[in-house]
Design a protein around this motif. Structure first.
Motif, PDB file in Angstrom:
ATOM      1  N   LEU A  70      56.212   5.369  45.836  1.00 14.66           N
ATOM      2  CA  LEU A  70      54.792   5.353  45.512  1.00 14.66           C
ATOM      3  C   LEU A  70      53.956   5.593  46.770  1.00 14.66           C
ATOM      4  O   LEU A  70      54.284   5.099  47.852  1.00 14.66           O
ATOM      5  CB  LEU A  70      54.391   4.007  44.901  1.00 14.66           C
ATOM      6  N   ARG A  71      52.877   6.326  46.612  1.00 11.70           N
ATOM      7  CA  ARG A  71      51.988   6.609  47.730  1.00 11.70           C
ATOM      8  C   ARG A  71      51.420   5.313  48.321  1.00 11.70           C
ATOM      9  O   ARG A  71      51.336   5.156  49.545  1.00 11.70           O
ATOM     10  CB  ARG A  71      50.846   7.513  47.255  1.00 11.70           C
ATOM     11  N   ALA A  72      51.036   4.391  47.452  1.00 11.68           N
ATOM     12  CA  ALA A  72      50.476   3.119  47.930  1.00 11.68           C
ATOM     13  C   ALA A  72      51.500   2.352  48.761  1.00 11.68           C
ATOM     14  O   ALA A  72      51.154   1.723  49.770  1.00 11.68           O
ATOM     15  CB  ALA A  72      50.011   2.279  46.751  1.00 11.68           C
ATOM     16  N   LEU A  73      52.767   2.412  48.343  1.00 12.27           N
ATOM     17  CA  LEU A  73      53.824   1.730  49.086  1.00 12.27           C
ATOM     18  C   LEU A  73      54.047   2.397  50.438  1.00 12.27           C
ATOM     19  O   LEU A  73      54.276   1.719  51.446  1.00 12.27           O
ATOM     20  CB  LEU A  73      55.112   1.722  48.264  1.00 12.27           C
ATOM     21  N   CYS A  74      53.954   3.723  50.472  1.00 13.55           N
ATOM     22  CA  CYS A  74      54.055   4.444  51.752  1.00 13.55           C
ATOM     23  C   CYS A  74      52.946   4.008  52.708  1.00 13.55           C
ATOM     24  O   CYS A  74      53.177   3.813  53.911  1.00 13.55           O
ATOM     25  CB  CYS A  74      53.975   5.954  51.525  1.00 13.55           C
ATOM     26  N   ASN A  75      51.733   3.860  52.174  1.00 13.27           N
ATOM     27  CA  ASN A  75      50.612   3.403  53.007  1.00 13.27           C
ATOM     28  C   ASN A  75      50.890   2.015  53.579  1.00 13.27           C
ATOM     29  O   ASN A  75      50.622   1.739  54.754  1.00 13.27           O
ATOM     30  CB  ASN A  75      49.321   3.360  52.189  1.00 13.27           C
ATOM     31  N   GLU A  76      51.415   1.148  52.739  1.00 10.63           N
ATOM     32  CA  GLU A  76      51.707  -0.226  53.164  1.00 10.63           C
ATOM     33  C   GLU A  76      52.795  -0.242  54.242  1.00 10.63           C
ATOM     34  O   GLU A  76      52.684  -0.952  55.253  1.00 10.63           O
ATOM     35  CB  GLU A  76      52.147  -1.051  51.952  1.00 10.63           C
ATOM     36  N   ILE A  77      53.843   0.553  54.038  1.00  8.71           N
ATOM     37  CA  ILE A  77      54.937   0.627  55.010  1.00  8.71           C
ATOM     38  C   ILE A  77      54.425   1.187  56.338  1.00  8.71           C
ATOM     39  O   ILE A  77      54.771   0.687  57.410  1.00  8.71           O
ATOM     40  CB  ILE A  77      56.089   1.486  54.466  1.00  8.71           C
ATOM     41  N   ALA A  78      53.602   2.226  56.271  1.00  7.24           N
ATOM     42  CA  ALA A  78      53.057   2.823  57.490  1.00  7.24           C
ATOM     43  C   ALA A  78      52.238   1.801  58.272  1.00  7.24           C
ATOM     44  O   ALA A  78      52.330   1.716  59.511  1.00  7.24           O
ATOM     45  CB  ALA A  78      52.196   4.036  57.142  1.00  7.24           C
ATOM     46  N   GLN A  90      53.053   9.712  58.725  1.00  2.30           N
ATOM     47  CA  GLN A  90      53.089   9.603  57.266  1.00  2.30           C
ATOM     48  C   GLN A  90      52.630  10.918  56.651  1.00  2.30           C
ATOM     49  O   GLN A  90      51.496  11.346  56.834  1.00  2.30           O
ATOM     50  CB  GLN A  90      52.197   8.459  56.785  1.00  2.30           C
ATOM     51  N   PHE A  91      53.518  11.575  55.915  1.00  2.00           N
ATOM     52  CA  PHE A  91      53.189  12.846  55.286  1.00  2.00           C
ATOM     53  C   PHE A  91      52.356  12.612  54.030  1.00  2.00           C
ATOM     54  O   PHE A  91      52.587  11.656  53.282  1.00  2.00           O
ATOM     55  CB  PHE A  91      54.459  13.606  54.893  1.00  2.00           C
TER      56      PHE A  91
END
Length: 495
Positions: free
Chosen positions: A296-304, A319-320
């Motif tokens: 999920l995009r939101a999860l990518c944001n959180e991980i970043a 983050q791509f």
């Protein structure tokens, strides 16, 4: 039996009292409990005290006797704060509950109570010195708070200094063991019951914390020299100890480069586990580039955000975006790099530039239970298959998931004999109580046995007549007890 039928009923009543307060139920609607749940304070204090004593004295028989009751003791202290009927003892309930969860290896729940303790309660003249040291130590271990030096006439200052020296430098462990015994002897001689109660809990917490110390375990699990970790372990970003989830990945050789499927429940330190895997990979020079794939995009944001906080400027975080265009250029010569993207974006990159995979030495796939997702699971599975086909066996792949029903089969398919399954049912998840609302306005709660109700909360919904709009004549009420969405909105607002 220490915790028999009546004790179990009392625990349920205590949980029910906490829920009555949480839902702001009127006192006139309170349930009439046939037993006084407050009387359970005595056996749970006995359980916690004896278990702490068993840890200090390394009494395996005592630990085996009292360990099965520690979860119930933790839950009782937790619910006692929520019940809000003995607020004068909230300091003791919060601190005893945080310590009980800690000694039960449930560090997530301990952290929650510890945070509540620091938020609500400051030092009071009635707090015992060992009680203050215990609170400060838990705050230091779980919340990254400063560990102040507490002084008293029995050796508390010496103990604090010895602990701080070890966690700062990784040295002086034998001295701590000497100081612990000296401090306990002095407190017992003073013969203050409150001090004796808390000093044993404090020393048990110290014993458990030191057995899981990052200075000891991280170099051991990563198979790297302690000196290679020294800069990190001396920094404020390093953990003081490893949670069970992080110990699991260490024992399964994931920190030393083993391919793995890691099953971790929510709230057990997954983010820190990812950080340690990446740090170990970079320090061992197995690769300078890692990629984290999340569905999920939101999860990518959180991980970043988490990785930026953990690594700072020492590592390039890239983050791509999800837009399917060539925005994925990375200069791999700059410095160690962490790439973060969704499966769809990585598939697009590989399709256009498969040599992109040559520079990556560590692949972390988060939420890999998405294999079972009807819409995206096949694409996720094909992506991992494609990556496995284009990389050599020296590169590491780690799949993270809360639960995979066929984890062993996936391991065989993906790794053959060159991987491991890291799973431990003993790792505790954050406890949950599940309630079912009904048109009678009650909520019925279940926990361990789905066939047997734990307790219920009566009259949790107050139906209100809504003001009419314009020329409206029909009476309307909120919530409508036949509309699930109304009920959901009502409870969301109330809680």
């Amino acid at each position: 039996m220490i915790f028999g039928t009546n004790s179990n009923y009392m625990l349920k009543y205590q949980k029910a009292k906490a829920k009555l307060v949480e839902y702001d139920i009127s006192q006139k609607d309170y349930l009439k409990f046939p037993l006084n749940s407050n009387e359970l304070s005595y056996p749970v204090i006995y359980i916690l005290s004896r278990y702490a004593e068993s840890i200090i004295e390394n009494d395996e028989t005592g630990k085996a006797e009292f360990a099965p009751y520690m979860v119930k003791a933790s839950q009782y202290f937790d619910a006692s704060v929520g019940a809000n009927d003995r607020t004068a003892y909230d300091t003791d309930f919060l601190l005893s509950g945080a310590a009980a969860y800690f000694l039960s290896n449930d560090f997530g729940s301990s952290k929650v109570l510890c945070a509540a303790l620091f938020e609500k309660i400051k030092d009071t003249p009635t707090m015992a010195t060992s009680q203050i040291i215990l609170r400060n130590l838990l705050g230091y271990l779980l919340l990254d708070k400063v560990f102040p030096i507490s002084s008293d006439t029995f050796g508390g200052e010496e103990l604090c200094r010895a602990l701080l020296f070890y966690y700062t430098n990784g040295e002086g462990l034998p001295n701590i063991e000497r100081v612990i015994q000296k401090y306990r002897t002095a407190i017992y001689k003073n013969n203050d019951p409150m001090e004796i109660y808390y000093v044993d809990i404090l020393l048990a917490v110290i014993t458990i914390a030191l057995s899981k110390a990052a200075w000891k375990l991280i170099p051991q699990y990563s198979k790297l020299e302690p000196g290679q970790w020294e800069e990190y372990l001396k920094s404020s970003k390093s953990p003081k100890m490893l949670w069970p989830a992080q110990q699991l990945i260490g024992k399964k050789n994931v920190l030393s480069g083993e391919n793995a499927i890691v099953q971790l429940p929510t709230g057990v330190g997954k983010t820190k586990s990812i950080e340690l895997i990446i740090r170990s990979t970079f320090l061992s020079n197995r690769t300078a580039t890692a990629i984290i794939v999340a569905p999920l995009r939101a999860l990518c944001n959180e991980i970043a955000s988490d990785m930026t906080s953990a690594f700072g400027e020492s590592v390039l975080i890239n983050q791509f975006s999800d837009i399917l265009e060539n925005d994925f250029f990375v200069d791999f010569t700059l410095k160690a790099t962490i790439l973060i993207c969704t499966p769809e974006k990585l598939s697009y990159i590989i399709h256009h530039q498969v040599e992109f995979l040559d520079e990556i030495g560590l692949y972390i796939f988060d939420e890999s239970h998405m294999f079972d997702d009807g819409r995206r699971g096949t694409a996720y599975e094909l992506l991992i298959s494609e990556i496995r086909k284009h990389i050599n066996t020296e590169k590491q792949i780690v799949l993270l998931s809360a639960v995979l029903s066929n984890a062993e089969q996936i391991k065989q398919w993906l790794f053959n004999e060159n991987g491991t399954l890291a799973s431990d049912p003993a790792i505790k998840t954050t406890p949950k109580s599940i309630g079912f609302s009904s048109q009678t306005r009650d909520i019925h709660y279940y926990s361990e046995d789905p066939e047997r109700e734990d307790f219920y909360v009566p009259r949790s919904i107050e139906v209100n007549l809504l003001k009419k709009l314009g020329k409206e004549r029909k009476k309307r009420y909120f919530p409508n007890l036949t509309d699930p969405k109304d009920i959901a909105i009502y409870y969301a607002n109330k809680l």
